[in-house]
Design a protein around this motif. Structure first.
Motif, PDB file in Angstrom:
ATOM      1  N   ALA A  31       0.654  -1.197   0.003  1.00  0.00           N
ATOM      2  CA  ALA A  31      -0.058   0.104   0.149  1.00  0.00           C
ATOM      3  C   ALA A  31       0.786   1.305  -0.131  1.00  0.00           C
ATOM      4  CB  ALA A  31      -0.900  -0.002   1.259  1.00  0.00           C
ATOM      5  N   ILE A  32       1.948   1.198   0.773  1.00  0.00           N
ATOM      6  CA  ILE A  32       2.975   2.338   0.715  1.00  0.00           C
ATOM      7  C   ILE A  32       3.270   2.574  -0.734  1.00  0.00           C
ATOM      8  CG2 ILE A  32       5.089   3.059   1.646  1.00  0.00           C
ATOM      9  CD1 ILE A  32       4.225   1.678   4.425  1.00  0.00           C
ATOM     10  N   ALA A  33       3.802   1.651  -1.288  1.00  0.00           N
ATOM     11  CA  ALA A  33       4.428   1.622  -2.770  1.00  0.00           C
ATOM     12  C   ALA A  33       3.453   2.108  -3.841  1.00  0.00           C
ATOM     13  CB  ALA A  33       5.109   0.351  -3.247  1.00  0.00           C
ATOM     14  N   GLU A  34       2.100   1.680  -3.535  1.00  0.00           N
ATOM     15  CA  GLU A  34       1.021   2.160  -4.513  1.00  0.00           C
ATOM     16  C   GLU A  34       0.770   3.463  -4.196  1.00  0.00           C
ATOM     17  OE1 GLU A  34      -2.007  -0.691  -3.590  1.00  0.00           O
ATOM     18  OE2 GLU A  34      -1.298  -2.248  -4.777  1.00  0.00           O
ATOM     19  N   ALA A  35       1.033   4.103  -2.956  1.00  0.00           N
ATOM     20  CA  ALA A  35       0.656   5.653  -2.765  1.00  0.00           C
ATOM     21  C   ALA A  35       1.793   6.329  -3.270  1.00  0.00           C
ATOM     22  CB  ALA A  35       0.611   5.718  -1.135  1.00  0.00           C
ATOM     23  N   GLY A  36       2.805   5.782  -3.637  1.00  0.00           N
ATOM     24  CA  GLY A  36       3.897   6.643  -4.384  1.00  0.00           C
ATOM     25  C   GLY A  36       4.990   7.114  -3.516  1.00  0.00           C
ATOM     26  N   ALA A  37       5.107   6.422  -2.448  1.00  0.00           N
ATOM     27  CA  ALA A  37       6.405   6.993  -1.428  1.00  0.00           C
ATOM     28  C   ALA A  37       7.563   6.684  -1.946  1.00  0.00           C
ATOM     29  CB  ALA A  37       5.943   6.190  -0.050  1.00  0.00           C
ATOM     30  N   GLY A  38       8.666   7.808  -1.676  1.00  0.00           N
ATOM     31  CA  GLY A  38       9.723   7.395  -2.320  1.00  0.00           C
ATOM     32  C   GLY A  38      10.725   6.604  -1.324  1.00  0.00           C
ATOM     33  N   SER A  39      10.094   6.463  -0.141  1.00  0.00           N
ATOM     34  CA  SER A  39      11.064   5.498   0.766  1.00  0.00           C
ATOM     35  C   SER A  39      10.114   5.018   1.934  1.00  0.00           C
ATOM     36  CB  SER A  39      12.307   6.166   1.398  1.00  0.00           C
ATOM     37  OG  SER A  39      11.693   7.151   2.473  1.00  0.00           O
ATOM     38  N   VAL A  40      10.590   3.792   2.351  1.00  0.00           N
ATOM     39  CA  VAL A  40       9.767   3.271   3.582  1.00  0.00           C
ATOM     40  C   VAL A  40      10.852   2.957   4.892  1.00  0.00           C
ATOM     41  CG1 VAL A  40       9.815   1.053   2.451  1.00  0.00           C
ATOM     42  CG2 VAL A  40       8.230   1.628   4.531  1.00  0.00           C
ATOM     43  N   THR A  41      10.631   3.167   5.884  1.00  0.00           N
ATOM     44  CA  THR A  41      11.476   2.959   7.084  1.00  0.00           C
ATOM     45  C   THR A  41      10.865   2.347   8.238  1.00  0.00           C
ATOM     46  OG1 THR A  41      13.045   4.947   6.237  1.00  0.00           O
ATOM     47  CG2 THR A  41      13.468   3.761   8.658  1.00  0.00           C
ATOM     48  N   PRO A  42      10.994   1.083   8.207  1.00  0.00           N
ATOM     49  CA  PRO A  42      10.408   0.515   9.478  1.00  0.00           C
ATOM     50  C   PRO A  42      10.919   0.796  10.903  1.00  0.00           C
ATOM     51  CG  PRO A  42      11.927  -1.168   8.623  1.00  0.00           C
ATOM     52  CD  PRO A  42      11.998  -0.035   7.779  1.00  0.00           C
ATOM     53  N   LEU A  43       9.818   1.044  11.867  1.00  0.00           N
ATOM     54  CA  LEU A  43      10.455   1.166  13.234  1.00  0.00           C
ATOM     55  C   LEU A  43       9.696   0.402  14.061  1.00  0.00           C
ATOM     56  CD1 LEU A  43      10.444   5.153  12.784  1.00  0.00           C
ATOM     57  CD2 LEU A  43      12.179   3.710  12.871  1.00  0.00           C
ATOM     58  N   VAL A  44      10.274  -0.507  14.872  1.00  0.00           N
ATOM     59  CA  VAL A  44       9.564  -1.491  15.817  1.00  0.00           C
ATOM     60  C   VAL A  44       9.230  -0.456  17.282  1.00  0.00           C
ATOM     61  CG1 VAL A  44      10.040  -3.298  17.345  1.00  0.00           C
ATOM     62  CG2 VAL A  44      10.783  -3.300  14.998  1.00  0.00           C
ATOM     63  N   LEU A  45       8.066  -0.880  17.599  1.00  0.00           N
ATOM     64  CA  LEU A  45       7.343  -0.166  18.899  1.00  0.00           C
ATOM     65  C   LEU A  45       8.594  -0.019  20.086  1.00  0.00           C
ATOM     66  CD1 LEU A  45       5.033   0.671  20.422  1.00  0.00           C
ATOM     67  CD2 LEU A  45       4.930  -1.761  21.327  1.00  0.00           C
ATOM     68  N   HIS A  46       8.694   1.055  20.529  1.00  0.00           N
ATOM     69  CA  HIS A  46       9.457   1.034  22.043  1.00  0.00           C
ATOM     70  C   HIS A  46       8.825   1.961  22.821  1.00  0.00           C
ATOM     71  CE1 HIS A  46      10.091   4.982  19.784  1.00  0.00           C
ATOM     72  NE2 HIS A  46      10.537   5.449  20.746  1.00  0.00           N
ATOM     73  N   LEU A  47       9.079   1.348  23.755  1.00  0.00           N
ATOM     74  CA  LEU A  47       8.236   1.752  25.190  1.00  0.00           C
ATOM     75  C   LEU A  47       9.244   2.606  26.072  1.00  0.00           C
ATOM     76  CD1 LEU A  47       6.140  -1.667  25.412  1.00  0.00           C
ATOM     77  CD2 LEU A  47       5.295   0.670  24.568  1.00  0.00           C
ATOM     78  N   ARG A  48       9.007   3.831  26.208  1.00  0.00           N
ATOM     79  CA  ARG A  48       9.862   4.570  27.028  1.00  0.00           C
ATOM     80  C   ARG A  48       8.949   4.774  28.261  1.00  0.00           C
ATOM     81  NH1 ARG A  48      12.929   8.942  23.303  1.00  0.00           N
ATOM     82  NH2 ARG A  48      13.520   9.757  25.431  1.00  0.00           N
ATOM     83  N   PRO A  49       9.735   5.448  29.444  1.00  0.00           N
ATOM     84  CA  PRO A  49       8.661   5.505  30.813  1.00  0.00           C
ATOM     85  C   PRO A  49       7.777   6.546  30.512  1.00  0.00           C
ATOM     86  CG  PRO A  49      11.109   5.375  31.247  1.00  0.00           C
ATOM     87  CD  PRO A  49      11.175   5.339  29.882  1.00  0.00           C
ATOM     88  N   GLY A  50       6.661   6.536  30.755  1.00  0.00           N
ATOM     89  CA  GLY A  50       5.656   7.535  30.347  1.00  0.00           C
ATOM     90  C   GLY A  50       4.587   6.968  29.539  1.00  0.00           C
ATOM     91  N   ALA A  51       5.211   6.397  28.404  1.00  0.00           N
ATOM     92  CA  ALA A  51       4.385   5.471  27.653  1.00  0.00           C
ATOM     93  C   ALA A  51       4.178   4.203  27.786  1.00  0.00           C
ATOM     94  CB  ALA A  51       5.056   5.750  26.112  1.00  0.00           C
ATOM     95  N   ARG A  52       5.362   3.560  28.192  1.00  0.00           N
ATOM     96  CA  ARG A  52       5.225   2.097  28.692  1.00  0.00           C
ATOM     97  C   ARG A  52       4.170   1.857  29.719  1.00  0.00           C
ATOM     98  NH1 ARG A  52       9.742  -1.587  29.291  1.00  0.00           N
ATOM     99  NH2 ARG A  52       9.233  -3.602  29.863  1.00  0.00           N
ATOM    100  N   GLU A  53       3.860   2.568  30.782  1.00  0.00           N
ATOM    101  CA  GLU A  53       2.796   2.172  31.851  1.00  0.00           C
ATOM    102  C   GLU A  53       1.325   2.391  30.748  1.00  0.00           C
ATOM    103  OE1 GLU A  53       6.152   4.352  33.846  1.00  0.00           O
ATOM    104  OE2 GLU A  53       5.072   4.604  31.975  1.00  0.00           O
ATOM    105  N   TRP A  54       1.332   3.311  29.966  1.00  0.00           N
ATOM    106  CA  TRP A  54      -0.054   3.580  29.428  1.00  0.00           C
ATOM    107  C   TRP A  54      -0.137   2.610  28.513  1.00  0.00           C
ATOM    108  CZ3 TRP A  54      -4.136   6.381  30.903  1.00  0.00           C
ATOM    109  CH2 TRP A  54      -4.844   6.796  30.064  1.00  0.00           C
ATOM    110  N   PHE A  55       0.772   2.165  27.569  1.00  0.00           N
ATOM    111  CA  PHE A  55       0.607   0.982  26.713  1.00  0.00           C
ATOM    112  C   PHE A  55       0.325  -0.257  27.341  1.00  0.00           C
ATOM    113  CE2 PHE A  55       2.256  -2.418  23.912  1.00  0.00           C
ATOM    114  CZ  PHE A  55       1.396  -2.150  22.797  1.00  0.00           C
ATOM    115  N   MET A  56       0.848  -0.618  28.537  1.00  0.00           N
ATOM    116  CA  MET A  56       0.845  -1.820  29.022  1.00  0.00           C
ATOM    117  C   MET A  56      -0.727  -1.956  29.536  1.00  0.00           C
ATOM    118  SD  MET A  56       3.400  -3.541  28.506  1.00  0.00           S
ATOM    119  CE  MET A  56       3.033  -4.961  29.605  1.00  0.00           C
TER     120      MET A  56
END
Length: 349
Positions: A238-263
């Motif tokens: 879908a990203i390619a079909e939208a015409g994006a020039g690049s794609v960079t994957p980023l895995v979820l990270h859970l820093r303090p403040g977000a970690r508690e809310w996400f969990m």
């Protein structure tokens, strides 16, 4: 709230003339805006952050996108505001951002360095529809021919397409849109205040069609919920079909403040995954390197198959590939500064 403390010292972020408004309209119901006059708007990124840019501009703090994983949640604690629901609904608006930026760009010591936006919270969140700070910000950058980049999940950026085109004629402009997955059920619960993924891909399609280079941060890839091979393939296609020039994957990270809310969110919506996440993120905010590398390899192979590639250092988008930077940071008390020791993932909105 710590407005007084922040407004008294010479290094204070804001003045003490804070106006708080609760707007009782459908699009802003439940949201309170704290209108402040910032003391400075161009923030320097500490060298230890290893980011590919040195300066950021963030006209807002807090974000109604309400992404449960947002790393910037921690910054709300500097104002004694809640990093959970408070981050989603108590929005600090730097109402003088455009005029302040124009003044700082005119300063003798400013050398025209690249400025990154959207590195803390989204500058095209819903508040921007009310306060319209970005047109003045982009106009100031355009008038000074100052290079800049924007990272966003917001479709409101299309409102400023003419300004972006004008700026691109004068300087280096790079846009990245964040789309981590296509699953609508996952989107509704984990990113409830954002436009749908397909609408964000329409932004990529429109910007590209109008001559504005646009890449995609495939972010976040959420372990066990958005990382199956067929999910990754569908998203990259879908990203390619939208015409994006690049794609960079980023895995979820859970820093303090977000970690508690996400969990807490995980326990409510996917309780069977709580133990797996506790194990995966036992060593800190970042998923194991072997997992990050596996996802990166899979996405890059799919991108090559569909005719697109990862963003490369030096490109207009100014977004680094994973394993090169731990995340954005800025002045203490304004940007996220609790950086992890291992620089394995770019942080995101």
């Amino acid at each position: 709230m710590r407005w007084d403390n922040l407004g008294e010292s010479p290094s204070a972020l804001f003045g003490t003339d804070v106006v708080s408004r609760t707007i009782d309209t459908p699009e802003f119901r439940g949201i309170t805006f704290h209108e402040v006059r910032a003391r400075s708007i161009v923030n320097r990124v500490p060298g230890a952050s290893r980011m590919p840019f040195e300066w950021t501009v963030n006209p807002y703090r807090g974000c109604s996108h309400a992404c449960v994983y947002c790393f910037a949640r921690k910054t709300h604690s500097y104002l004694d505001l809640d990093t959970g629901q408070g981050f989603d609904s108590q929005i600090v608006v730097k109402v003088n951002a455009p005029e302040l930026l124009r003044r700082e760009l005119s300063g003798r010591r400013w050398r025209g360095d690249h400025i990154a936006m959207g590195t803390n919270v989204d500058c095209y969140q819903r508040a921007e529809g009310r306060y319209r700070l970005m047109p003045g910000i982009i106009a100031a950058l355009r008038d000074h021919a100052n290079p800049f980049s924007i990272l966003t999940k917001g479709t409101l950026i299309l409102r400023d397409l003419p300004l972006l085109q004008q700026a691109a004629e004068a300087t280096d402009v790079g846009i990245s849109v964040s789309v981590g997955f296509l699953d609508h059920e996952l989107w509704r619960t984990v990113e409830p205040g954002t436009p749908a993924p397909d609408r964000r891909l329409d932004v990529v399609r429109t910007l590209t069609a109008h001559g504005i280079p646009c890449g995609v941060l495939m972010a976040p890839v959420i372990p066990f919920l958005g990382d199956a091979p067929d999910q990754l393939r569908a998203t990259v296609r879908a990203i390619a079909e939208a015409g994006a020039g690049s794609v960079t994957p980023l895995v979820l990270h859970l820093r303090p403040g977000a970690r508690e809310w996400f969990m807490a969110w995980l326990g409510q919506h996917h309780p069977h995954l709580v133990r797996r996440y506790t194990t995966m993120y036992a060593d800190g905010a970042y998923a194991p390197k072997w997992y990050q590398r596996r996802i990166t390899r899979q996405v890059h192979e799919l991108a090559a198959e569909y005719g697109i590639g990862p963003a490369r250092p030096g490109e207009a988008r100014r977004i680094p590939p994973p394993d090169t930077a731990p995340g954005p940071a800025g002045n203490p008390g304004d940007e996220a500064s609790d950086r992890p020791a291992e620089p394995t993932q770019l942080t995101l909105i």
